[in-house]
Design an enzyme around this catalytic site. Structure first.
Site, PDB file in Angstrom:
ATOM      1  N   ASP A 183     -36.444 -29.819 -27.329  1.00 23.15           N
ATOM      2  CA  ASP A 183     -36.362 -28.513 -27.961  1.00 23.15           C
ATOM      3  C   ASP A 183     -37.509 -27.636 -27.435  1.00 23.15           C
ATOM      4  O   ASP A 183     -37.703 -27.540 -26.226  1.00 23.15           O
ATOM      5  CB  ASP A 183     -36.382 -28.699 -29.485  1.00 23.15           C
ATOM      6  CG  ASP A 183     -35.974 -27.475 -30.273  1.00 23.15           C
ATOM      7  OD1 ASP A 183     -34.768 -27.209 -30.383  1.00 23.15           O
ATOM      8  OD2 ASP A 183     -36.878 -26.787 -30.793  1.00 23.15           O
ATOM      9  N   HIS A 196     -28.305 -33.031 -30.876  1.00 19.52           N
ATOM     10  CA  HIS A 196     -29.607 -32.516 -30.469  1.00 19.52           C
ATOM     11  C   HIS A 196     -30.757 -33.445 -30.829  1.00 19.52           C
ATOM     12  O   HIS A 196     -31.760 -33.496 -30.115  1.00 19.52           O
ATOM     13  CB  HIS A 196     -29.830 -31.146 -31.116  1.00 19.52           C
ATOM     14  CG  HIS A 196     -30.989 -30.398 -30.557  1.00 19.52           C
ATOM     15  ND1 HIS A 196     -31.086 -30.062 -29.220  1.00 19.52           N
ATOM     16  CD2 HIS A 196     -32.119 -29.911 -31.149  1.00 19.52           C
ATOM     17  CE1 HIS A 196     -32.215 -29.408 -29.012  1.00 19.52           C
ATOM     18  NE2 HIS A 196     -32.850 -29.305 -30.163  1.00 19.52           N
TER      19      HIS A 196
END
Length: 316
Positions: A93, A292
């Site tokens: 991220d 994710h």
């Protein structure tokens, strides 16, 4: 730990060559808590800081304090503090974006990088906020919504545990995050577009995990993390000299097959773009049934890959 003029909180296990884990939003060091023991057991020093504005690390005022350049100063200060010339850096991220830029700015301090889910992207011709504002005319986009000081801060801090449950679920392989784009931007908050999350435990996440993370954001709020979004235009300005830079350090990339960043935020051909800009790329691995938060959703697979990459770089 005092570094680069800031008080930095770190969690570490093991001894040996340092491996530094960089988290994203809305995370803390705890997002790597399943990786630290595996890396330490393999013979390396696993270090996971709370990055600037998160957890027990200081929360400076204003978005300009949250540029990648500033946080890279923290990481290099951390290396100096532990007396290490180099480290392997692992990022997810915002932590991935940080590691990519670190590879431009200080390749001499890097033994290698391992990036999860967020491939390198070329510097856009315009400031990122201009591109997001254009997209937000068509649908809700958190990148644009988060630019408004105080708005998301108050919304998310009203009930951190509920927000974290919903956002972690929405980013996982159990939901299709890009469905949030079906909502209009006008008059819409982030909680309006996030799905209701099923009761915990999930197959990859326990109530105790959520409690640990929510306790930190109950105490700090989300402004520190949101300032990373508000600093992205400044990052764009500060990387003008790196518009054509390549990443030459040894690089490994792994990603979830259902990761929303790979699907919707990284261009039409993220792997091809990465191959063109990362001549140091050694291996790319797609991990099935993962979104994710791949290091939590597929912990065993990620840990096996991490150790294999570290051994390839550093030996046993």
């Amino acid at each position: 730990m005092d570094t680069n003029g800031a008080r930095l909180h770190v969690t570490e296990q093991g001894e040996g060559h340092p491996v530094i884990f960089c988290h994203g939003f809305p995370h803390t060091w705890y997002m790597w808590h399943r990786q630290l023991p595996a890396v330490a057991a393999a013979g390396y020093r696993a270090i996971a800081p709370d990055l600037r504005g998160y957890g027990k690390t200081e929360v400076p005022d204003g978005p300009d304090a949250y540029t990648n350049q500033a946080v890279i100063g923290d990481l290099l200060g951390l290396l100096d503090d532990i007396g290490a010339e180099k480290a392997v850096f692992v990022g997810l991220d915002f932590g991935a974006q940080l590691v990519w830029e670190l590879a431009w700015r200080a390749p001499e301090r890097i033994s290698g990088i391992i990036v999860l889910n967020n491939p390198i992207q070329p510097r856009p011709p315009k400031a990122p906020s201009e591109l997001w504002a254009r997209a937000a005319k068509r649908h809700f986009l958190h990148l644009d919504y988060f630019q408004k000081p105080g708005v998301a801060d108050a919304e998310l801090a009203a009930d951190p545990k509920s927000f974290l449950r919903r956002v972690y679920y929405s980013l996982s392989a159990d939901y299709h995050y890009l469905d949030t784009w079906q909502h209009p931007a006008e008059g819409t908050g982030y909680l309006d577009v996030l799905p209701a999350a099923p009761a915990l435990p999930w197959r990859w996440f326990a109530e105790s995990d959520l409690d640990t993370l929510a306790a930190e954001f109950d105490r700090t709020g989300f402004t520190g993390g949101l300032n990373w979004y508000r600093a992205l235009d400044r990052n764009w300005e500060l990387t003008a000299d790196y518009a054509d830079a390549k990443v030459t350090v040894p690089t490994y990339f792994m990603y979830g097959d259902r990761d929303p960043d790979m699907e919707g935020f990284s261009g039409r051909d993220p792997l091809g773009t990465m191959q063109a800009h990362v001549p140091g790329l050694r291996e790319v691995t797609k991990i099935s049934d993962a979104g994710h938060l791949v290091q939590l959703e597929r912990t065993d697979e990620v840990n096996t890959l991490l150790v294999a990459h570290l051994r390839d770089l550093l030996g046993s």
